[in-house]
Motif scaffolding. Structure first.
Motif, PDB file in Angstrom:
ATOM      1  N   THR A 160       0.750  -1.159   0.087  1.00  0.00           N
ATOM      2  CA  THR A 160      -0.435  -0.171   0.117  1.00  0.00           C
ATOM      3  C   THR A 160       0.987   1.204   0.169  1.00  0.00           C
ATOM      4  OG1 THR A 160      -1.942   0.879   1.233  1.00  0.00           O
ATOM      5  CG2 THR A 160      -0.161  -0.259   2.203  1.00  0.00           C
ATOM      6  N   ASP A 161       0.385   2.545  -0.167  1.00  0.00           N
ATOM      7  CA  ASP A 161       0.938   3.028  -0.734  1.00  0.00           C
ATOM      8  C   ASP A 161       0.114   4.528  -1.180  1.00  0.00           C
ATOM      9  OD1 ASP A 161       3.778   3.721  -0.231  1.00  0.00           O
ATOM     10  OD2 ASP A 161       4.185   2.022  -1.547  1.00  0.00           O
ATOM     11  N   GLU A 162       0.160   5.509  -0.381  1.00  0.00           N
ATOM     12  CA  GLU A 162      -0.750   7.030  -0.588  1.00  0.00           C
ATOM     13  C   GLU A 162       0.019   8.374  -1.491  1.00  0.00           C
ATOM     14  OE1 GLU A 162      -2.547   7.600   3.659  1.00  0.00           O
ATOM     15  OE2 GLU A 162      -1.131   8.632   3.938  1.00  0.00           O
ATOM     16  N   GLN A 163      -0.820   9.387  -1.709  1.00  0.00           N
ATOM     17  CA  GLN A 163      -0.625  10.720  -1.975  1.00  0.00           C
ATOM     18  C   GLN A 163      -0.293  11.316  -1.221  1.00  0.00           C
ATOM     19  OE1 GLN A 163      -2.649  11.056  -5.580  1.00  0.00           O
ATOM     20  NE2 GLN A 163      -1.641   9.415  -6.737  1.00  0.00           N
ATOM     21  N   GLU A 166       4.144  17.790  -4.080  1.00  0.00           N
ATOM     22  CA  GLU A 166       5.260  18.529  -5.125  1.00  0.00           C
ATOM     23  C   GLU A 166       6.486  18.698  -4.957  1.00  0.00           C
ATOM     24  OE1 GLU A 166       3.839  21.883  -1.678  1.00  0.00           O
ATOM     25  OE2 GLU A 166       1.554  22.084  -2.147  1.00  0.00           O
ATOM     26  N   LEU A 167       7.042  17.863  -3.787  1.00  0.00           N
ATOM     27  CA  LEU A 167       8.129  17.869  -3.638  1.00  0.00           C
ATOM     28  C   LEU A 167       8.692  17.175  -4.763  1.00  0.00           C
ATOM     29  CD1 LEU A 167       9.092  17.074  -0.302  1.00  0.00           C
ATOM     30  CD2 LEU A 167      10.079  19.072  -1.256  1.00  0.00           C
ATOM     31  N   THR A 224      10.840  14.143 -10.394  1.00  0.00           N
ATOM     32  CA  THR A 224       9.927  12.579 -10.493  1.00  0.00           C
ATOM     33  C   THR A 224       8.660  12.501 -11.213  1.00  0.00           C
ATOM     34  OG1 THR A 224      11.464  12.419  -7.911  1.00  0.00           O
ATOM     35  CG2 THR A 224       9.298  11.054  -8.574  1.00  0.00           C
ATOM     36  N   ILE A 225       8.360  13.594 -10.818  1.00  0.00           N
ATOM     37  CA  ILE A 225       6.639  13.593 -11.722  1.00  0.00           C
ATOM     38  C   ILE A 225       7.089  14.329 -13.305  1.00  0.00           C
ATOM     39  CG2 ILE A 225       4.530  14.055 -11.431  1.00  0.00           C
ATOM     40  CD1 ILE A 225       4.754  13.705  -8.816  1.00  0.00           C
ATOM     41  N   LYS A 226       6.650  13.725 -14.055  1.00  0.00           N
ATOM     42  CA  LYS A 226       6.333  14.402 -15.603  1.00  0.00           C
ATOM     43  C   LYS A 226       5.695  15.535 -15.622  1.00  0.00           C
ATOM     44  CE  LYS A 226       6.277  11.262 -18.935  1.00  0.00           C
ATOM     45  NZ  LYS A 226       7.751  11.255 -19.305  1.00  0.00           N
ATOM     46  N   LYS A 227       6.917  16.817 -16.144  1.00  0.00           N
ATOM     47  CA  LYS A 227       6.162  18.967 -16.333  1.00  0.00           C
ATOM     48  C   LYS A 227       5.092  17.838 -17.314  1.00  0.00           C
ATOM     49  CE  LYS A 227      10.200  20.502 -15.499  1.00  0.00           C
ATOM     50  NZ  LYS A 227      10.402  20.636 -14.193  1.00  0.00           N
TER      51      LYS A 227
END
Length: 353
Positions: A168-171, A177-178, A184-187
Motif C-alpha cells: 500500500t502507498d498513498e499520495q 509538490e516535492l 520525479t513527476i512529469k512536467k
C-alpha cells in the motif's frame, strides 16, 4: 523452497478493481501528472468514528484486506505481512506541520503514533484481533516482493499455512509538490505521456493497495502458484538479460516457456531502457505493461501481481495491456519485472495453478 498459492487477490487502484469484469473496464490515463485511487464507500466497512482517525492508506488497506480474507474464506490469518514504500505519509505530514505551526510545543501524539510505517499491519491486526506474526517491509519498490518472499519462507518452514500479504502507498500534497520540484513527476508540458517510447523523464504518479492471501494448499479460489522471487538492488542495463536468464535457468525454464511478461514501463526515458532490454529475450511471449493504468508508485507492482492473477485464472489478456500482438492459446507462466527509477529490480514468477 516450495511453491505456495495465491488464494485470493484484492486491489484498490486508479481502476475500479473492486468490481467484477475488471478487464472490460480498464481505462488508461496519460494526461494528468497524478492519478488517484478510486476509493470505496468506507462507511460500509469501517465504523464512522474510526474513519476520521485513519489515513487514506490505512482505509484502503483495511478494505482491500477485508475483501482478500473474505474471498479466501479465512477469518484469522496465521500472519500479516505488509509492504509499503512511504507508509502513512499523510499523518507524517500532519505531525510535521503541527511541529512547525506550534513552534515545537503542546503537540498531540496522535499523528506521530499513526505516522509509522507499520500502522497499516497493526490496524488490520487490531480489527481482526489477530495476535500472530505481524511484519512490515519498507524497501521502496520491492516492498511487496520482500513481503511475498517472507510469506513463502514462513509457509515452507511450516510456521504458517495462510498468510495475508499486502502492499500500500498513498499520495500526500507536500510530497507530490516535492516530487514535481525534483522532476520525479512529469512536467505538464510533457503530457500526454508516452509509456512505451518516451523521450522525456519523469512519471505519472499513482497510489493504491493490493492484498493477497498466500496459502500452503491450493483451493477452489486459487488464482496462481507463486513459484519464485528474485530481488536485486542495482544492476546495469547491459546486465538485465543475464539477470533474467539466470533466474529462468534456476527455475528450469527457458524464455520460450514464459507465456506472458509484465513489464513496469513508466514513461520515464531515463529508466525504461531496462525493460527494452528485457523484451529482447521474449520474442515468442505476450509482452504487457500496466503503469498507464495504475500510475507509478513504490508498490505499483501490487497492481501487476493482481492483474497477473486474473490473467492466469481467467485465461484472458486485456488488449489495453498488450505491447505486441503475440498470444498463446494457454497462459501457464507469467514473469513480472519491475523497478523504480532504475533501482530495486524484482522478478516474480507466477504459474497457472
Amino acid at each position: 523452497m516450495s511453491a505456495v498459492y495465491i488464494n485470493s487477490a484484492s486491489c484498490i487502484s486508479a481502476q475500479d478493481t473492486l468490481k467484477e469484469n475488471i478487464f472490460q473496464n480498464l481505462v488508461p490515463e496519460n494526461t494528468v501528472q497524478i492519478v488517484k485511487a478510486i476509493e470505496p464507500k468506507y462507511k460500509e466497512f469501517i465504523p464512522a468514528a474510526m474513519i476520521r482517525r485513519m489515513s487514506k492508506t490505512v482505509k484502503m488497506s483495511s478494505v482491500a484486506s477485508h475483501y482478500a480474507l473474505q474471498e479466501a474464506g479465512i477469518s484469522q490469518p496465521d500472519a500479516i505481512i505488509v509492504g509499503t514504500g512511504m507508509g502513512c505519509s499523510q499523518d507524517s505530514e500532519k505531525f510535521l506541520k503541527n511541529v512547525i505551526d506550534n513552534h515545537e510545543e503542546f503537540l498531540t501524539p496522535t499523528f506521530f503514533i499513526q505516522s509509522t510505517h507499520n500502522t497499516v499491519a497493526g490496524q488490520i491486526a487490531l480489527a481482526l484481533q489477530c495476535h500472530a506474526y505481524n511484519f512490515t517491509y519498507v524497501n521502496t519498490s520491492s516492498s511487496l516482493e520482500f513481503s511475498l518472499l517472507d510469506a513463502q519462507l514462513q509457509i515452507s518452514d511450516g510456521e504458517a499455512e495462510n498468510i495475508l500479504v499486502g502492499s500500500t502507498d498513498e499520495q500526500t500534497d507536500r510530497t507530490m509538490e516535492l516530487y514535481c520540484l525534483h522532476n520525479t513527476i512529469k512536467k505538464e508540458r510533457d503530457l500526454p505521456a508516452d509509456y512505451l517510447t518516451s523521450t522525456t523523464n519523469g512519471v505519472i504518479w499513482g497510489e493504491g493497495a493490493s492484498f493477497f492471501v498466500i496459502g500452503k494448499n491450493k483451493t477452489e479460489n486459487t488464482y496462481a502458484k507463486l513459484s519464485n522471487i528474485e530481488i536485486k538492488n542495482r544492476i546495469e542495463i547491459n546486465e538485465v538479460q543475464d539477470f533474467i536468464q539466470d533466474f529462468l535457468t534456476r527455475n528450469n525454464l527457458q524464455s520460450q516457456d514464459i507465456d506472458a511478461v509484465i513489464l513496469g514501463f513508466s514513461g520515464d526515458a531515463a529508466s525504461d531502457g531496462y525493460y527494452n532490454e528485457a523484451m529482447k529475450l521474449f520474442s515468442e511471449s505476450s509482452l504487457l505493461y500496466y503503469k498507464h493504468l495504475s500510475g507509478e508508485f513504490n508498490t505499483a507492482s501490487g497492481f501487476s501481481v493482481f492483474m497477473a492473477c486474473h490473467i492466469l485464472k481467467e485465461q484472458k489478456i486485456p488488449e489495453v495491456m498488450m505491447i505486441n500482438s503475440e498470444k498463446k492459446e494457454e497462459v501457464k507462466n507469467i514473469l513480472l519485472y519491475n523497478h523504480l527509477a532504475g533501482c530495486d529490480h524484482s522478478l516474480v514468477l507466477l504459474e497457472r495453478a
